[in-house]
Each structure stands twice: as C-alpha cells, then as structure tokens.
Enzyme design. Structure first.
Site, PDB file in Angstrom:
ATOM      1  N   LYS A 170      -5.700  -2.959  -6.193  1.00 17.63           N
ATOM      2  CA  LYS A 170      -6.232  -4.259  -5.758  1.00 17.63           C
ATOM      3  C   LYS A 170      -5.756  -5.377  -6.689  1.00 17.63           C
ATOM      4  O   LYS A 170      -5.483  -6.490  -6.236  1.00 17.63           O
ATOM      5  CB  LYS A 170      -7.764  -4.237  -5.692  1.00 17.63           C
ATOM      6  CG  LYS A 170      -8.305  -3.315  -4.630  1.00 17.63           C
ATOM      7  CD  LYS A 170      -8.152  -3.892  -3.237  1.00 17.63           C
ATOM      8  CE  LYS A 170      -8.097  -2.866  -2.107  1.00 17.63           C
ATOM      9  NZ  LYS A 170      -9.233  -1.967  -2.035  1.00 17.63           N
ATOM     10  N   LYS A 219      -0.748   5.118   3.868  1.00 20.10           N
ATOM     11  CA  LYS A 219      -1.824   5.614   4.735  1.00 20.10           C
ATOM     12  C   LYS A 219      -2.152   4.587   5.809  1.00 20.10           C
ATOM     13  O   LYS A 219      -1.887   3.396   5.629  1.00 20.10           O
ATOM     14  CB  LYS A 219      -3.053   5.962   3.907  1.00 20.10           C
ATOM     15  CG  LYS A 219      -3.603   4.807   3.122  1.00 20.10           C
ATOM     16  CD  LYS A 219      -4.934   5.122   2.474  1.00 20.10           C
ATOM     17  CE  LYS A 219      -5.487   3.863   1.864  1.00 20.10           C
ATOM     18  NZ  LYS A 219      -6.852   3.866   1.495  1.00 20.10           N
ATOM     19  N   LYS A 231      -6.959  -0.494   7.480  1.00 17.16           N
ATOM     20  CA  LYS A 231      -7.574  -1.495   8.356  1.00 17.16           C
ATOM     21  C   LYS A 231      -6.801  -2.793   8.350  1.00 17.16           C
ATOM     22  O   LYS A 231      -6.740  -3.494   9.354  1.00 17.16           O
ATOM     23  CB  LYS A 231      -9.011  -1.774   7.920  1.00 17.16           C
ATOM     24  CG  LYS A 231      -9.939  -0.607   8.145  1.00 17.16           C
ATOM     25  CD  LYS A 231     -11.384  -1.066   8.047  1.00 17.16           C
ATOM     26  CE  LYS A 231     -12.276   0.056   7.542  1.00 17.16           C
ATOM     27  NZ  LYS A 231     -12.447   0.047   6.088  1.00 17.16           N
TER      28      LYS A 231
END
Ligand code: TYM
Length: 332
Positions: free
Chosen positions: A113, A195, A198
């Site tokens: 992040k 992966k 969202k």
C-alpha cells in the site's frame, strides 16, 4: 456442545469477484450450517485506502446483497457492518498497545500500500492488521475463512491474541485461517499478472456483477499459449488458474475431458475457453439477478443489517466485558 465460532469480512472497496467468491464466500455458505458464523462488511478498513465515502453506502449494500445472493442465509448467520459494532474499535485500541511499529511496518500488505499510495500512508493503514485482529477476537472466533492473501494477517492476529492472554489472562482462543480440505486459495487475474482484485486490472478480473457479454469477452482474452508439447506436463500457473475456475463452474465430465486433452497434448484452448465462458455465464446469472433484486429492496437490506448488528453487538459486548475484567478496567 456449543458450535465453534467463525468470522470473516470483506472490504467494500469495489465489486466482488471470483477471487472473493472462491477464496472466501463459497466457504461462508458451506460453514453456515456447521458453525456459529459472523460475517461482516469491513467499511472501516476501506477508509484506509478509500477515504472518499461517496460510493461507500452503495458498495456496502451491494456486498451484503451479493453475499445473500451467493447463498448466505441471514437467519442462520450474523451478517453485519463493521461500523455498527463500536466494541470492535474499543478492542482495536487495546490491541494497538500490544502491536509494535516494527512488525506493522514489515507487513506485506502495508509495504504494498505504501508503494501504491505514497501520498496517503496513514496510521490506519499501518495498524490495519490490528483492526483485523480486533474483528476476529471480538467474537473469540477460531476459524477464519479467507484467501491466501490474508494468511499473514491471521498470523499477526494470533500473535496479538497470545500477547494479550500472556499479559492479562486467557481471554482469546487462537484463530486459524480456514479453507475446506486444502491450501488457502489464490485466484489469479486472467492475464496471469497477479491476483484478481476489486480495484486493479479490471479487464482481467471477473466480477459477480459482470453481464454475459463481458464475461465471455474477458475469458476469451485470458492468457493461454500454444499448448503442451509433452504428455502429462505440469500446467503453467495461468492455465492451472483457468482449470481452477472450470473446477468451480463446470461439470465433472467437462473438466475431465479438458484435463485429458491437456495431458494428451491435444487441448484446443479456444474450445476450452468457450466452454469455460458458457459455464461461467450460467453460474453467474442467478447470483447477478438475485443480487440485483435484493439491492432494489432497501427495506429488506435495512432489516438484515440492523438484525446483524444486534447479534454481533451482543456477542462483542460479552467479549469486551471479559477483556475489561482481565485488564482490571472495571472500576464500578
Ligand atoms: P478483501 O476484501 O480483500 O477480500 C475478501 C476475501 O476474499 C479473498 N480474496 C481472494 N481469494 C482468492 N483469490 C483472490 N484473488 C482473492 N482476492 C480476495 C480474501 O482473502 C478475503 O478472504 N482484510 C480483509 C478483510 C477483513 C477480514 C477481517 C477478513 C477485515 N477484517 C477479519 C477476515 C477476518 C480483506 O481485505 O479482504
């Protein structure tokens, strides 16, 4: 004997996808009959990366609706929103005193992040695993159905629980990441580069809300190659991933046919993807339709969320009582 407690959560940061379904929600549905289940929407967690709350309400309601559409029965489980349970915030605060800056900075998701949003490295992001531990421990859960990407967070939750017990006395059991039978799951994106997610790489992720044409288009574009040249070779990970998806949505005879074709080096990836696309379309259709209908029914959703909050708060309050007692914070 009382049933074991299960807990898991999903962040409302975008549309749910096959990774969420396969890694987590499929297990929720299976577990609801066997266990005492708490499932929730992690709206506080989403604020660590998505401070703008304009879309939040819709996303939260959609996650609730999609969980029900996938088979979760709100009568059997507590289905709630994190911010409706203030006891979690209280426990988060106590656990923060037992979490160290060094270990938090080393967390893989934190480092990721920091790379993705260098302009917003906030304290909530750093203590994300502590909040997650509070989510789990507030219900004294022992099984946590999650995908592979959450494994490290679970290890941290166990550490915080142990530290608390060691310092103040036994209050928390040791929570374990859970998947039926096998390893935790990681569904890769269709272009084989990471992966399913969202909010990133949306054309290589299949969302539960995608319409039929979009599903076909995404699957037909999925990464393949010219096929194996030696019998019974190991599948490259992007091919294995497509077979994993096929395992989820196709019938056993179809799966066996394409596995045999692969092993005999005569698999035609065009046909394979066409079949996968059609089966995926059939699989997603009822979920998409049911979810859309539920999202229209705001009164029903409101009732679910409020009943879920009551169930979750009752249990969380009992844990916080034990926590305060163990810590000696009961002055009255
Ligand atoms: P989140 O919202 O990113 O994902 C929800 C669930 O879906 C799983 N998942 C995947 N599984 C397999 N392959 C993928 N590509 C994939 N992408 C997502 C995740 O592992 C997760 O189980 N921190 C959590 C939310 C959370 C939570 C908790 C979970 C907050 N508190 C307490 C369990 C217990 C998260 O960000 O999940």
């Amino acid at each position: 004997m009382s049933k074991e407690v299960v807990l898991s959560g999903i962040r409302p940061t975008g549309f749910l996808h096959l990774g969420n379904y396969f890694g987590a929600m499929r297990n929720y549905v299976r577990m609801q009959d066997e266990y005492n289940c708490y499932f929730f929407v992690a709206d506080w967690h989403s604020l660590t990366t998505h401070p703008d709350t304009k879309e939040l309400r819709n996303s939260v309601l959609r996650v609730i609706a999609e969980n029900i559409a996938c088979g979760l029965d709100p009568e059997k489980v507590a289905l709630y929103v994190q911010s409706d349970v203030p006891e979690i915030a209280e426990l988060y605060m106590y656990l923060n005193m037992l979490a160290y800056k060094g270990e938090l900075e080393k967390t893989t998701t934190f480092k990721e992040k920091v790379r993705l949003q260098p302009e917003n490295v906030n304290a909530g992001l750093l203590t994300y695993p502590v909040l997650m531990a509070a989510d789990i421990l507030v219900h004294r859960a022992v099984k946590v159905p999650v995908g592979k990407d959450q494994e490290q967070h679970l290890e941290m939750a166990r550490n915080f629980a142990e530290r608390f017990n060691h310092r103040y006395g036994d209050v928390f059991p040791s929570p374990q990441a859970f998947n039926y039978g096998t390893e935790l799951v990681k569904i890769m994106s269709l272009d084989g580069t990471g992966k399913m997610s969202k909010s990133e790489n949306q054309m290589a992720t299949i969302y539960l809300a995608d319409d039929e044409e979009l599903v076909r288009k995404k699957i037909m574009k999925a990464k393949t190659d010219s096929g194996p040249t030696e019998a019974n070779s190991v599948k490259p990970d992007y091919i294995e991933n497509l077979f994993t998806l096929m395992g989820l949505v196709s019938t056993p005879d179809v799966i066996e046919k394409f596995n045999t074709d692969f092993n005999n080096c005569n698999i035609r990836y065009g046909d394979f993807k066409k079949q996968l696309a059609e089966d995926m379309v059939q699989f997603l259709k009822p979920i998409r339709e049911k979810s859309a209908a539920i999202q229209e029914d705001k009164a029903y959703l409101g009732k679910i969320i409020s009943t879920g909050a009551d169930k979750a708060r009752a249990n969380a309050a009992a844990t916080l009582k034990a926590v305060r007692e163990a810590m000696g914070l009961n002055y009255l």
